[in-house]
Design an enzyme around this catalytic site. Structure first.
Site, short mmCIF file in Angstrom:
data_model
loop_
_atom_site.label_atom_id
_atom_site.label_comp_id
_atom_site.label_asym_id
_atom_site.label_seq_id
_atom_site.Cartn_x
_atom_site.Cartn_y
_atom_site.Cartn_z
N THR A 19 37.26 31.96 29.38
CA THR A 19 37.57 30.53 29.26
C THR A 19 36.77 29.85 28.18
OG1 THR A 19 38.11 30.35 31.59
CG2 THR A 19 37.49 28.32 30.52
N ASP B 263 40.64 38.21 28.40
CA ASP B 263 40.35 37.55 29.67
C ASP B 263 39.58 38.59 30.48
OD1 ASP B 263 41.94 35.28 31.71
OD2 ASP B 263 40.83 36.95 32.59
N SER B 264 38.51 38.18 31.14
CA SER B 264 37.64 39.18 31.76
C SER B 264 38.30 39.92 32.92
CB SER B 264 36.32 38.57 32.20
OG SER B 264 36.46 37.87 33.40
N SER B 265 39.49 39.46 33.35
CA SER B 265 40.21 40.22 34.38
C SER B 265 40.59 41.60 33.85
CB SER B 265 41.47 39.47 34.81
OG SER B 265 41.10 38.20 35.26
N ASP C 229 35.18 35.43 35.58
CA ASP C 229 35.79 36.13 36.72
C ASP C 229 35.12 37.47 37.04
OD1 ASP C 229 37.52 34.03 36.88
OD2 ASP C 229 39.28 35.09 36.12
N THR D 49 28.28 44.41 53.81
CA THR D 49 28.78 43.31 54.64
C THR D 49 29.70 42.36 53.86
OG1 THR D 49 28.17 41.34 55.92
CG2 THR D 49 26.59 42.05 54.24
N GLN D 50 30.68 41.82 54.57
CA GLN D 50 31.56 40.81 53.96
C GLN D 50 30.84 39.48 53.77
OE1 GLN D 50 35.16 40.47 56.35
NE2 GLN D 50 35.46 42.67 56.31
N CYS D 51 29.67 39.32 54.44
CA CYS D 51 28.92 38.06 54.29
C CYS D 51 28.24 38.03 52.93
CB CYS D 51 27.84 37.95 55.37
SG CYS D 51 28.50 37.92 57.03
N1 ASP Z 1 39.96 34.02 33.56
C1 ASP Z 1 38.75 33.71 32.82
C2 ASP Z 1 38.00 35.00 32.55
O1 ASP Z 1 37.31 35.47 33.39
C3 ASP Z 1 37.90 32.75 33.59
C4 ASP Z 1 36.61 32.38 32.91
O2 ASP Z 1 36.35 32.71 31.78
O3 ASP Z 1 35.80 31.69 33.51
O4 ASP Z 1 38.14 35.56 31.49
#
Ligand code: ASP
Length: 347
Positions: A19, A63-65, A96, A281-283
């Protein structure tokens, strides 16, 4: 003590995308990455800091995804190849998956004596209310900071919204506020106010051995997240993942699961075959304590390994890293429960 601003420091900035460098696409309105030249245009203050810096921009930015172990290796190599020429390294990264990259690098960069700081932003740099400027400028100051001639923070960190966190302890926990990251089980390494206040007692010690990188990963892992009503089909589907070497069992509370015999047997069968099962743990806050309740005592007996208070991001990357070393299963199981880079605390 206020920190000296280290004029003349040499910094290496890697722009991966995210972003921080995105702008709306004219045709569709969705956010798409822009180049680093535009980023510099939006932060004229960079020139005023008095640091020398060079940049490497991913082309195209991502995009870091879409981050992956292959790109972690590319980042580790970039740092390695430029290591002696710079005082600190900054990675501009989407928020992300930033905590995954920070965790992965913390294991790959061995005997790190210089800061490697990841940052990003919640609002693109071109927006008037952007958080990108503060995040980048303070990150640069921290990356340049020295004490007694040595790097102030010789570790992989995430800086976001006035806090510096150990990278393998941080997690993105909020998609809306500027405070996107938190570190639930470890104190911040520094806090930026009028001065940048460092918590020296929580920062890793300066290494004694020379820097090197270790880029071996094996992604043969899967995640099994517990929920009331989980079926045998769902469990067995995950455990039958082809080429599976390890499973992260995301458990309730202190590390508890259902105790149905089919479930425990299914786990035991796999552990006996050499599959590693890591209980996390999920916590967000607190730790796994195998055997505290009857519902986890079964797991301990079956040979499940405790993830203690590791984040999910640290657990994923540590498993991939340890599996990549091709150690015997027993050694991986032991190392999972030992802090390699400050990623876990044992009770
Ligand atoms: N979707 C974006 C990413 O992780 C979100 C961000 O940059 O905060 O690349």
């Amino acid at each position: 003590m206020p920190d000296a601003s280290s004029p003349g420091a040499r910094l290496f900035i890697i722009y991966t995308g995210g972003t921080i460098g995105m702008a709306p696409d004219d045709a569709t309105g969705t956010l798409v990455p822009m180049g680093f030249r535009e980023i510099k245009y939006h932060i004229p203050e960079l020139a005023k800091l008095g640091y020398e810096f060079d940049m490497h921009a991913f082309n195209p930015p991502i995009d870091s995804s879409n981050m992956s172990p292959e790109i972690w290796i590319e980042l580790a190599n970039l740092i390695h190849d430029n290591y002696t020429n710079y005082d600190g390294f900054i990675i501009l990264h989407g928020s992300d998956t930033m905590a995954f990259t920070a965790s992965a690098l913390s294991f790959m960069l061995e005997n790190l004596a210089k800061p490697v700081i990841l940052t990003g932003s919640q609002l693109p740099i071109g927006e008037i209310r952007t958080d990108a400027k503060e995040n980048i400028i303070t990150t640069m100051e921290i990356a340049a900071a020295k004490k007694n001639g040595k790097a102030r923070v010789p570790e992989v960190c995430i800086y976001f919204d006035y806090y510096l966190f150990r990278g393998n302890r941080a997690k993105k926990y909020n998609t809306e506020t500027f405070e996107a990251f938190n570190s639930f089980n470890y104190p911040p390494l520094a806090e930026a106010g009028i001065d940048i206040n460092y918590n020296d007692q929580f920062i890793l010690e300066y290494p004694k051995e020379p820097f090197r990188i270790n880029t071996r990963f094996n992604a043969g892992i899967a995640v099994l997240k517990m929920f009331p009503g989980i079926t045998q089909h769902a469990v067995s589907g995950v455990l039958h993942t082809p080429e599976l070497r390890a499973v992260i069992l995301e458990t309730f509370g202190n590390g508890n699961t259902i105790t149905a015999p089919w479930f425990i047997n299914e786990l035991k069968k796999n552990i006996d075959k050499g599959i590693i099962v890591l209980d996390r743990t999920q916590c967000d806050g607190g730790s796994v304590e195998l055997g505290r309740y009857e519902t986890s005592a079964y797991l301990k007996e079956a040979g499940v390994v405790s993830g203690h208070d590791m984040t999910f991001e640290a657990a994923v990357t540590k498993l991939m890293f340890l599996l990549g070393q091709e150690y015997p299963v027993e050694k991986v199981r032991q190392l999972l429960e030992v802090s390699l880079k400050g990623e876990l605390s044992k009770k």
